[in-house]
Every structure is written in structure tokens, then in C-alpha cells.
Design a protein around this motif. Sequence first.
Motif, short mmCIF file in Angstrom:
data_model
loop_
_atom_site.label_atom_id
_atom_site.label_comp_id
_atom_site.label_asym_id
_atom_site.label_seq_id
_atom_site.Cartn_x
_atom_site.Cartn_y
_atom_site.Cartn_z
N GLY A 67 62.90 45.05 52.22
CA GLY A 67 62.66 45.31 53.63
C GLY A 67 63.10 46.69 54.08
N ASN A 68 63.88 47.36 53.27
CA ASN A 68 64.33 48.72 53.62
C ASN A 68 63.49 49.81 52.98
OD1 ASN A 68 66.37 47.46 55.00
ND2 ASN A 68 67.95 47.88 53.48
N LEU A 69 62.77 49.47 51.93
CA LEU A 69 62.02 50.47 51.17
C LEU A 69 60.54 50.18 51.34
CD1 LEU A 69 64.20 50.25 47.90
CD2 LEU A 69 64.52 51.75 49.89
N LEU A 70 59.88 50.93 52.20
CA LEU A 70 58.47 50.70 52.51
C LEU A 70 57.65 51.95 52.24
CD1 LEU A 70 58.79 48.85 55.95
CD2 LEU A 70 58.83 47.86 53.64
N LEU A 72 56.71 41.42 48.79
CA LEU A 72 56.05 42.40 47.90
C LEU A 72 56.25 43.85 48.37
CD1 LEU A 72 52.67 40.66 46.96
CD2 LEU A 72 54.86 40.62 45.76
N SER A 73 57.18 44.07 49.30
CA SER A 73 57.46 45.45 49.70
C SER A 73 58.14 46.21 48.56
CB SER A 73 58.35 45.47 50.94
OG SER A 73 59.62 44.87 50.68
N THR A 74 58.99 45.52 47.80
CA THR A 74 59.65 46.16 46.65
C THR A 74 58.63 46.50 45.58
OG1 THR A 74 61.70 44.95 47.09
CG2 THR A 74 61.44 45.91 44.90
N ALA A 75 57.68 45.57 45.34
CA ALA A 75 56.64 45.82 44.33
C ALA A 75 55.81 47.05 44.70
CB ALA A 75 55.73 44.60 44.19
N VAL A 92 65.03 57.68 46.99
CA VAL A 92 66.13 57.14 47.81
C VAL A 92 65.89 57.58 49.26
CG1 VAL A 92 68.62 56.93 48.08
CG2 VAL A 92 67.66 57.49 45.84
N PRO A 93 65.21 56.77 50.06
CA PRO A 93 65.02 57.15 51.46
C PRO A 93 66.37 57.25 52.19
CG PRO A 93 63.54 55.37 50.82
CD PRO A 93 64.53 55.52 49.71
#
Length: 739
Positions: free
Chosen positions: A105-108, A148-151, A496-497
Motif C-alpha cells: 500500500g505504500n509502494l505504488l 497486487l500493488s507490490t507485484a 525507495v520512494p
Amino acid sequence: MKVWGVTLGWLTVMASLLVAVFVIKQPALNNDILALLPQSEPRLQQLETHFFASNKQQLSFSFSGENKEQAYDEMVAWLAKKNITPRFSVPKVEQLATFYSQYAGNLLTPSYQHALTDASRFQDYYFSQLSKVADPFVSSTINLDPSLSTAEFLTSVITQLQQFEMSDGRISIRHLDNDYLMLFVHAADNAFSIDQAVALNDDVLAQLAQLHTNYPHTSVHYSGALFHTAENAQQAKFEMTLFGTLSLIALIIMVVWVFRSFNALWLASVTVISAALGGSIALAIFFAEIHVLTLVFAVTLIGIAIDYAFHSMLDLTTHKNGFSRGLKLALLLSLVTTTLGYASLFFSPVQLLTQVGVFVVAGLITAWLTTLLLLPSWQARLTISVEAGKFAEKLSGLLKSIHRQKVAIILLLLVSLSVFSLLKPPVLNDDVKLLNASPQVLMNNEALHMSLLGKDNGQIMIMFAENAEQLLLKQEALKVKIKQQGGQALMLSDLVPSAGTQQKNNNEMRVHHASLDVVTQLTGSPLVLSDSILTLDAALDSPLGPLIANQVILNNEFAASWFMVTGIDKTQLAEWARVESELLVYDKVAMITAGLEDYSHSLLVTIAIAITFAMLLFTFKFGFKVAYQQGLILGLTLAAVLLLCSAIQTQLSIFNLLGCLLILALAIDYLVFYQINKLTPSNVLAISLSAASSMWVFGMLAVSKTPAIFSFGLTVLVGLICIYLLAPLCVALPNNKEK
């Protein structure tokens, strides 16, 4: 036997002093070429060490044509036997999924965010992703992060990292309708250790030759700093051995022909060896670290120190009781003027030149003492051949006839040089690329590999910040500008956002929770979003840690990262860097070139100071009129050298200026000896012998294939010819009454 004992005792004392100083001071030898340049700011030095040191040890190979797979595998197996391993490897998908799903959920990605803004659009997107059953990121992360946001994030990251495809575990690249396999390996040994580089280079070339025999229709290209180091070292070693041997033979023949005795050769050697020992002692005393190139450039001391021996020995053959008064005065004035000239290097901002100045000044003083203290005791053993005496008479007569036309010669030379300088003014170009002596095949290989990697039009940039979070925020802002200009760049912030971006992404997931209902319906349980923020420290311990560590440096003072930008003109990048003080366009070639330009400016100032010192001393000793004439000769000589070398080479470099420094020292010697001892046969023979020996020792370098050595040798050769012919013009010949 007494004279032999005294001479050997002198050399023993000098050698013992050198050993004692080295034992006490323990100076280190430095062979880092880049260390010679004016030092960058401390944080940039840290970055270069951290980011780019390992590039020195990277070797790259590309395979194309038939049987490229077999050739590739054989090369990998052969390298493995030498403990040379592949440099790049992508972590396993399962490892990446386990780590990055902690931050669900943090990495989009932008595409995921776009789909999230509309429930219908997200549903189509989600089912489309689920249908990709062969996608390893989907299958590996769906149980850990059903959204699937991580994928999607990992797919985007790995796609950017892998600018090429993998074919059966090999890197495959399509370029200009040809298929290439690329292999990157990391040599365990230091690629800039000359002996190791040459040995490994020979082994690799032998293996490539064997591959060509086994697979004649397969092409293999190789590149890397190691190959350049080895090729340049072998070329330099061959040339130095050849030139050194020929110069030594020629020097022996000349000395033996003039003096008909090996005693003269021995005394010349003692003078030069003593000078070298004296210079080395001074270096060890004053410097904790001595650069190898200091010794290379300081070899010019040979050309000056041996002059003292030639003049002294010829003077001893023509006088009965030791040195003549004129010889002593000439030696002293020569020492003072040359020493003052080289002493100006003490104030150079470049330590290499400072070390050269210390070495030469100490060496000249030692050579002068050696000449005065040792050579007179050998007077009875020195003779001059009849043939050499006759030759000296003829030369003296020839130079006197030239002297009678001095006004016409000087006027003609002034007009010629003026016209030539207007038609083709000399150009000083210190571009380091012009000094590259690597074979063309290596240069072509480098260009091919840069094209295969898509970096032939890329530009490295470096960004500084106060801390990691600020660095990531600044990179994200720059990435927006790069995309707007149609460029591309893989940055640290892509892996790394920033914390702010992650929190924004998390909030967006919660705001558009309706779009995520499809995930809840399929899993039968509510979607859980992570409250953890991916920090840079955590990323450094992740499966992508080694890659991230190579792009960032963190300490208590600053944070910095490098990245490569493609698709944007360099002038635009330079403009951004001008506006943003913490952004740097990193161009190592330009930095080295700028360093060489600093060298050149320092040398020009040094030459001007040396001429000034010489003129002041000439004025004090010989009067203004003579000093003016000698200054004119020095100026004409240097002008002629620079113009002629510029015409031959098209453009000048720092090594031409280094040659001018030696020419200036020799020219001052010739002018001093001519002014005091006139055009007497013995004096003319001594100067002729000095010029001839210097031409053999240094002028032969003009046929070198190494651009730097060629430039230096050509300058010395042209300069020696000019000063040999021009120096006699300013001599005030005595009339019969004065005689």
C-alpha cells in the motif's frame, strides 16, 4: 686506485644516505594517476571512491554470431577457474516478494494509481493482472499482498533494472538487427596493478584466441580498464626498453669517440647517478608520499646533469692544473639560473610539479658538487681524441660564420615566426582523450559495449542532500522534470520512494477503498495495508541492497546518490545543475581535462618565472645588453618550438610545455657557457656533445606511439636543434686586441 676508491666511496655514502632516509621517513610510492589532479571537494572524493572504484575491476565481453552460446559458456567456465565471477545477478523473486510486501500500500506505480482512481477501471486492471498466471511477481506476492500493488511495483523496478532480456540465464541484447550475449565479470585482483593486469590480459587474449579457433564464426569483443592498463604498460615498456638501449649505445659511442677512454663514461655516469641519488634523498625528506610520475618527469635531470660532466671533462683536457676559472664561473652561473627556474615549481598548486622541482634542484646541486669534488682527481686519466679535436675546430668555425650573419638570421626568424603565428597560431588542447594510447580495437570495443547498454548518449549526474529523506524528495522532483523533457533515468527514489510519497500512496489507497472492494470480495477478508515506511536503511538490507548501496552514500555530513540520464541534451542538464547547487553533472573526462589545463597554466607561469630569474641574473652578471640578447634568443627558441610542434601535431598539450621546461634549462646552460667561454673549440665540443646526448636520450621519444611521450620527445628534439643554432648568435666575440 685512490681515485677509484674516492669515487666509489662517494657513491656509497650517497646510497647509504638514501637508504637511511627511506628507513627513517618511510615515504610511500603512489601510482594513482587521478591523484595528480587538483583535489575535488572532500565529499566528491568520497563519492568517487564509493561509487566507481569497483569499475576499475570490471571486465565486459560480448558474443555474437554462430555458436555464441557455447563460446559464452566456455568463457564463463574458464573465468570461474580463475575465481573471476559474474558481477550482476538479480535476486530471487520470492526474496523480493517477502521483503517488499511488508510495505503493501505504500509502494505504488503511476499505472496502479491511475487505475485506482476509478472502481470500474481498477476492476479491469485487477482481473487483467490475475490472468497473468505466468508472471512470477503476481504468483509470489498475491498471498502476501492481495492488492497486487507490490507485484506491480516489483515488475516496474525489475523492468527498469533489466534493460536487457535473460535467455537461459544469459544477458541477451538485440542491437542493429544482431543478437548479442553479454557477460560482466569482476576481477578479484586490482586492475591497476600493472603486473597483474598484464598477466591477466595475456591469459584472456589467449583464451579468446582459443575460442576463435573453436568457433570461427563467433565474434567476441572485450573491454575494461584492465585491458587499457595492460596494453599501455606493454607499449610503454617496449618503447622504453628499445629507446633506452639505443640511447645508451649511442651515448657510449659518442663519449668513447671523444675521449678514447671508458674513464669519461664512468665519470659521466657517476655525475648522473649522484644527481639522481641527491634528488631522491630530497624527495624522501620533504614528502611522505612520492608519485611515480615524479620520477618519470624528473628524468629530465639527466639531460642537465650530464652537461656538467661533459664541460668539466673537456675543460680538464685543455688545462693542466684543475678547472679553469671560466669553467668554474660558468658551472656556478648555470647551476644558479637553472636552480632558480626549477625552484619556481615549489610554488605550483600541483604537487607533482612541486616534487619535480625539489628533485631536480637537489639533483643539480649534487651534480655540481660531484663535478667540483671528484672530477679534478681524474684529470691525468682524461684525454681527447685527435678526430674530436679537429671536429671541434670545424664546428667552431661554422658557428662563427653563422654568428657573422646574426642580425639577418634574427630578423628573418622574427618575421617568419610572426607570419606563421598569424597564419597558424598554436592551439593548446589538454583534452585527455587526445592522450589516449590504447589500440583502436579496444576503443571500438568500448564504443560497441556502450551502445549495447544504451549508455552511449547517457550522462552521469550526482545529487547531494542533507539526509536520506531530503535526497529522495529531491530526486522525485527531478524525475518529474526528466520525464517532462522526454528523458529517462533510474534513480534511487524509484527503488525507495520518500516517506512523504509512501504516506501519500497509503492515504490514496484508503481514500479509494471502494476500488479495492474487488480484492476483499475475492479473498473473503478485509484488505490490510501496512503502517510501516520503507526506509533507506531498511532497503540497504533488502535483496536489492547491493545495487542500492552502489548508488547511495550516507554519513553524518551528507547523503548523495548518482544516476544516469538518457534522452536529454547535456546543456539542459548543465543548466539544471547551475540552478541547483546540490546537483552535479559528473563528467570525469572533463574533470581530468580541467586538471590538465590547470597543469598547463601552472607550467606557463613557471616558464615565465624561470625566464625572469634568468634575465635578472644575466643582467647582474653580463649587463643589460647581453641579458636582452639572451632573453631574445630564449623567446625565439620557445616560440619556434611551440609553433613548429603545433604545426606537426595540429595542437599542443601539457607535455609540450614540460618539454619546453627542459629546453629552457638546457638553453640557459648553453647561453651561460657560450657567454663565458665563447666559441672556443673545447666549449663548442662540450655543448655539441651535450646537445647530441640529449637528442638521443629525449629526442628519440619523438617516434613513440604514446601521445604524451611523443609530444615531450618532439618538443625536446625541435628545441635542441633551435637552441643549438641560435645560442651562439648572442655571443660577444672578442676582437684581436681583446684577445
